[in-house]
Scaffold this motif. Sequence first.
Motif: not given
Length: 656
Positions: A6, A554, A646, A615, A10
Amino acid sequence: MNINIKALAVCAAVALTLSACGKDDGVGGSSSDASAATRAANERVAQGLPLDDPADFEDARRGLIAQPQGKITTADGTVLTDFDAFRFVAGKAPPTVNPSLWRHAVLNAQAGLFKVTDGLYQVRGFDLANMTLVEGKTGFIVIDTLTCNETSAAALAFARKHLGDKPVSAIVFTHSHADHFGGALGVVNAKEAAERKIPVIAPAGFMEEATSENVLVGVAMARRSFYQFGKNLDRSPTGMVDTGLGKAVGYGTISILPPTRLITQPTEELMVDGVRFVFHNVPGAEAPAELTFMIPEKKAYGGAENLAQTMHNLLPVRGAKVRDALRWSEYMDQALEQTAGAEVYFGQHNWPIWGHERIAKFITMHRDVYKYTHDQTVRLINAGYTPREIAEKIRLPKALDAYFGARGYYGDLRHNAKAVYQQYMGAYDGNPANLNSLPPQESAQRYVELMGGVDKVVAAAQKAFNKGDYRWAAEVLNQAVFGQPDHKGAKELLARTYDQLGYMSESATWRNSYLTAAAELRNGPPKKGVDRSYMVQMLGQTPVERFLEAMAASLDGPAAEGKDLKVNLVFSDLNESYVLWIENAVLHFRKAAPARDANATLTLTKEIFIKMMAGTAGVKDTLLSDQLKVDGSKIDLVRFFALIDKAPGTFAIVTK
């Protein structure tokens, strides 16, 4: 390992400006009628312009071969283009639409297959841009492939139905914006393009710009593009009627084909499937990488997107790097010489123009709009005026303002003047009060308190609204909504205010922005953000470095403070490896052999990496795949990727 997968996803803070797909529930058009003040303002516009001048209407309909019917959908049935959606755009302007914008919207509503001149055709209205087809010796030379595979495939199939089932013999990408290349694999698949050695022609720097534009701030730009293009607005007289460049964006599957031939010189002549093209390299104005061209034997000039039937953006409301107005005007001056033998102009948006004198006037007007905007903004900068003051003072001379082909249906003079200011002076206006001003919500709370509470603010705004003073009402109500976000009366009155501002806007992008803001005040922000699954085909052509740059941008800096982690990223199919490490709360990366002191090594294929970015990779694709392997500390790998934010792309804009 679910957590690290997951977190890996991101770093796909990657979204082209046109990358969000699917209509979000709960957002529509306006629930207000046009007020008396709005009706009066729109009537003044109608009285002040020759809206019934037939020349543009004749051009927009000229050469029509066939009109499409029905819908274009994705594989799961999502409607991308509904050819009936804009049937209401006809006749006299309703009170809820600026009459000048309505006229432009009617012109853009002419969808179909058109003959521009012998052997040169356009498919319009299938997407935001036009697909241009030139008959070559062995097949169709396709100029620009629209935004997505679904719309481009439909456009080409429609053309073949009426022109014959000819193969694609070459592709020309005029520039690096997704609405001009995103449907590449809808006109020819990659295998066929390679086997048949189909020429793919593009300007220098095309792939770099096409795959990197908006990567770092893609989520935010995609979110704001909902405003610019009115993505989630109803198609109605109180909703979205146009975008300025065309009717609507096809938010489908985005792809790309790498060029086989780059135009690198200012002017290059090339035979393309038996047709002589004279290409002109024009980077750094409308797009970082762009070309225009003449087809001398057809006396036809392709203006790409440096020319459209509207003033363009120097800085889109969705955000982007500022475009150079002075360079743009210089390209237009060059175009006057380049079109010396032209008898027809066609662009990759809107409709063509026939006749050399009319073409020369069209180019001249665009040249002078950008030059005037630049020069007068600079003059006012040097006189000490700030961006907002310049936007209020600047006006086009009558000769330019009266020319429909350069009016502000997509760009806007006031916004463009601010862009010129920003290019030279930055966002700061020189007033120290704005050096370290309070954030909007805190500032609003204090203003509301100073004004005696939110009810008094709303009452004052209501008086302004009743007088038709909507700009002031919006400014006051914005304080009320930010200062007390749960005040329903403030939100509803601000929504009604934005309705009226939208109804009066000549710029489609301003109208869409106002009406989207009104819808969000009533219904809240969108529940879905960027859907990256539609970008997998294009992301496959994006260099790994672009993803890692987005990943670094990020990183949650405060959370990463004091962390000392290093990870090797090994691409087994590329024979490439990267070392990623956190130092001083900054994520660095370097293309290098795996570091021996790394906390963990993640080995995977680029295909799996792209699926993670989009994703679309699930547990079966990752944990159970032989394309992914983890060596070293899985806990540290999870810790590393847990520091990557994210961004869902659903943040509030007009509320907090």
